[in-house]
Write an enzyme that holds these catalytic residues in place. Sequence first.
Site, short mmCIF file in Angstrom:
data_model
loop_
_atom_site.label_atom_id
_atom_site.label_comp_id
_atom_site.label_asym_id
_atom_site.label_seq_id
_atom_site.Cartn_x
_atom_site.Cartn_y
_atom_site.Cartn_z
N ASN A 8 3.19 1.54 1.63
CA ASN A 8 1.77 1.16 1.50
C ASN A 8 1.21 1.03 2.92
O ASN A 8 1.41 0.03 3.59
CB ASN A 8 1.71 -0.17 0.72
N ARG A 88 0.96 4.16 -2.00
CA ARG A 88 -0.35 3.69 -2.42
C ARG A 88 -1.41 4.58 -1.79
O ARG A 88 -1.38 4.83 -0.58
CB ARG A 88 -0.56 2.27 -1.93
N HIS A 171 -8.77 -1.61 -6.37
CA HIS A 171 -7.74 -2.65 -6.63
C HIS A 171 -7.04 -2.40 -7.96
O HIS A 171 -6.48 -3.33 -8.56
CB HIS A 171 -8.36 -4.07 -6.69
N ARG A 232 -17.23 -8.08 3.88
CA ARG A 232 -18.18 -7.18 3.19
C ARG A 232 -19.22 -8.01 2.45
O ARG A 232 -18.90 -9.05 1.89
CB ARG A 232 -17.44 -6.29 2.18
N GLU A 372 1.73 -5.41 -5.81
CA GLU A 372 1.33 -4.00 -5.84
C GLU A 372 2.53 -3.09 -5.60
O GLU A 372 2.63 -2.01 -6.18
CB GLU A 372 0.22 -3.76 -4.80
#
Length: 385
Positions: A8, A88, A171, A232, A372
């Site tokens: 990842n 990923r 996500h 963000r 993940e």
Amino acid sequence: MRTILVINCGSSTVKFAVFRGSAERCRGLVDRIGIPGSSLSISLPGDRAIALKLPVRTHREGISHLMRLIIAQDVVRSVEEIDAVGHRVVHGGSFTQSTLLDGASIAAIRRSIRLAPLHNPHNLAGILACGKLRRPQVAVFDTAFHAAMPEEAWRYALPERFRDIRRFGFHGISHQYVAREAARILRRPLSQLKLITCHLGNGSSLTAVRNGRSVDNTMGYTPLEGLVMGTRCGSLDPAIPLLIAQRERLSPAEVEKLLNRESGLKALAGTRDMRDILSRAKRGERKARLALNIYCRAVAKHIGAYMALLNGADAIVFTAGIGQNAPEVRRRVLSGFRHQGLRLCPRANPANRAVITRSSSRIAALVIPTDEEREIARETARVLR
Ligand code: ADP
């Protein structure tokens, strides 16, 4: 039983793990790639851990170092013992499911760089670097879980010629993992559940999950839409970026940077770190309190919207750095759902227990650590079958 190496790649990191079947053999991190002070750390069975300081200039170098380490530590005896490498990839573009990589699919991932310029180049660098291992490679996309969203979820109200500018959602690897875990904890089939999964980390998004499928995600064409995040801004009046560009004479790239990297909690509180914000808010600092209120309000508002979309929910699931570790955020977010019979447990919530609602609660609230890497390994093994 398959042995899967998970890779990842972030902008200056490579997270990695090796799974044999469902057993985790190791997990580690190459950190500060291309930055002074780079390091390689790994945790191994039996609570063993190794941390090395060493110069790592590129993702390719990082992957060479980690391969040498996992072989030296006998996680695998040789590269050949690895059945596949699972990567990923943040933006899948037109990919709707995890995919065995070949020249054509790698070229398609290269073309999707323009969709996710902050993420996909690093993911691609990892894929190219692992090419020399000569093992099958699988891409697992953060957008794939959302690919089956109905058109009313992904379509923006723009003229037909902009139909390609659509909601992708992100996500997905995390949302899919915690949705399955939620079904396990609730002891009910995922195919019969209505869930609202809340991934609250530096990047934050919610997914409405019906019968195991994503029917909506708060992120959009890019990960900028939806909740307020670490740096963000989340959803804005769409006229605002244009106004900012005019007022400060900024280029589109400069506006994009401002909204992605200089906004959110960082802009409101001067830090993107929720731990700092919580402790400063507790001391009564005005900016931190406001940032916390704005953050929690956005999460609550979107959960409310998803309650309507799903016509009620069986459970609200919290995950990622803030979701897993910030009881105060969960308490504030959930306080607006008492009218629907949600009863938070005052002991389970501060302890970050798996179930944080009372047994009498009509809607369950769960805390599930995301994983993940494990989900990528699972998807990779599934593609190999
Ligand atoms: P990323 O999206 O970068 O993977 P994480 O999922 O690790 O991010 O989440 C990072 C966020 O989680 C940060 O805002 C951090 O402050 C917050 N966080 C981590 N631990 C705690 C904690 N114990 N209490 C509150 N917030 C926490």
